[in-house]
Design an enzyme around this catalytic site. Structure first.
Site, PDB file in Angstrom:
ATOM      1  N   PHE A  27      43.278  53.884  29.641  1.00  0.00           N
ATOM      2  CA  PHE A  27      42.321  53.906  28.464  1.00  0.00           C
ATOM      3  C   PHE A  27      42.524  52.701  27.531  1.00  0.00           C
ATOM      4  O   PHE A  27      43.450  52.358  27.031  1.00  0.00           O
ATOM      5  CB  PHE A  27      42.908  55.097  27.515  1.00  0.00           C
ATOM      6  N   ASP A  80      44.287  54.362  19.009  1.00  0.00           N
ATOM      7  CA  ASP A  80      45.241  55.375  19.766  1.00  0.00           C
ATOM      8  C   ASP A  80      46.452  54.779  19.842  1.00  0.00           C
ATOM      9  O   ASP A  80      46.423  53.451  20.732  1.00  0.00           O
ATOM     10  CB  ASP A  80      44.410  56.027  20.921  1.00  0.00           C
TER      11      ASP A  80
END
EC number: 5.4.99.27
Length: 348
Positions: A27, A80
């Site tokens: 990610f 994140d």
């Protein structure tokens, strides 16, 4: 509506399963500011690649390294922790030399670039983000491939992701307690989290209702329409519906849904009646954002990933790349691909 399993899909419920974020490298997020730094000014811009660190922690470490109060460090958006991310931090240093960031030792972080800028970097002052995701353990390559084609052409619902609602929906639970005066919330950050979660849940509920009624791409009388790529909106008048529908079909316009606050929804006639009905059951959260004088806003119902491409590494793993405008969630794209996927929770 905070439970993503209750939200309607644009392309029907996926049947394939898979995993996301098996490792942080699966990610990757690269910030797109949308402008070039000035190269001079009283703000020091630092581009950082980080892994396993949240944005606030890095801001605190940069402030400590530069011997600045935390309020002198800003950024355009939260990233994140469970990912590899590149983002800019802004340090207000008028009349001071630029620190030598090559001596900064922070595990999981690398300083990629340092420059100067004339204006402060504030939340939301970025164009968007580039994403590179690797989906693993995909159970049905053919279905996911077909859905990738559909998403590239027709977009996905512009839902707020589960990150917005906190671990196990805690932000919404706390928001309801706050609304009912069962708790007091003094910390500014927590107030912001709870109010954002409240508005996001209501937005998701309206978007889901439009999809359920197959009206995500149909202009209603009184709809609040947005020029694609712009923030401003206008109301659809009865005698303009045919023309506006043609412009929507051509990609010039987008239908919006409300981020309720202390003010009118913005829609009129049929669209207003639809939204008020869709928000049935959310009176507690709506009363909270009104009480706290949060400004009403609008957000596009659908999200169209740009520069989208993908490559299969093998029959069970695919790398997907795309660009999304600021404030959009990559997990909303993945949600239209996979029935269930492993993801990391984000709490307050």
């Amino acid at each position: 509506m905070e439970n993503s399993e209750q939200l309607v899909w644009l392309h029907g419920e996926p049947q394939a399963t898979g995993s996301l974020k098996s490792a942080a490298e699966d990610f990757v997020v690269v910030e797109d500011l949308g402008f070039q730094p000035d190269g001079d000014g009283e703000q020091v811009l630092v581009r950082v690649r980080k892994r396993g660190c949240n944005t606030q922690f890095v801001a605190e470490m940069l402030a400590k390294f530069a011997r600045l109060p935390l309020r002198a460090v800003s950024y355009a958006g939260l990233k994140d922790r469970h990912a590899v991310t590149e983002q800019w931090f802004c340090l207000h240093m008028p009349g001071k030399d630029t620190p030598d960031f090559s001596t900064l030792a922070l595990e999981g972080c690398d300083v990629l670039e340092v420059t100067r800028h004339r204006r402060k970097l504030r939340i939301g002052t970025l164009r968007g983000n580039h994403f590179t995701l690797v989906l693993r353990q995909v159970s049905d390559r053919r279905e996911v491939d077909a859905r990738l084609v559909l998403i590239a052409a027709n977009g996905v619902p512009n839902y707020f992701g589960s990150q917005r609602f906190g671990r196990n929906g805690n932000n919404l639970e706390q928001a309801r307690l706050w609304a009912n005066n069962e708790i007091r919330v003094k910390e500014r950050n927590k107030r912001s989290f709870y109010l954002s979660a409240s508005r996001s849940a209501m937005f998701n509920q309206v978007v889901s209702a439009r999809l359920a009624g197959e009206q995500a791409k149909t202009v209603l009388c009184g709809d609040a329409l947005q020029l694609t790529g712009r923030g401003s909106w206008f109301v659809a008048k009865p005698d303009e519906l045919e023309t506006l529908q043609a412009r929507l079909d051509a990609g010039e316009l987008q239908i919006t849904a409300p981020l309720p606050g202390d003010g009118e929804l913005g829609t009129q006639d049929d669209a207003r009646a639809f939204e008020e009905l869709a928000l049935t059951g959310q009176e507690t959260l709506w009363s909270l954002v009104k009480r706290e004088r949060v400004e009403s806003a609008r957000r596009a119902v659908l999200l169209y990933p740009q520069q989208m491409c993908w490559e299969w590494q093998d029959d069970t793993a695919v790398e997907v790349k795309f660009w999304l405008p600021a404030g959009s969630f990559a997990t909303s794209v993945v949600r239209e691909l996979l029935q269930s996927f492993q993801d990391a929770d984000i709490g307050v």
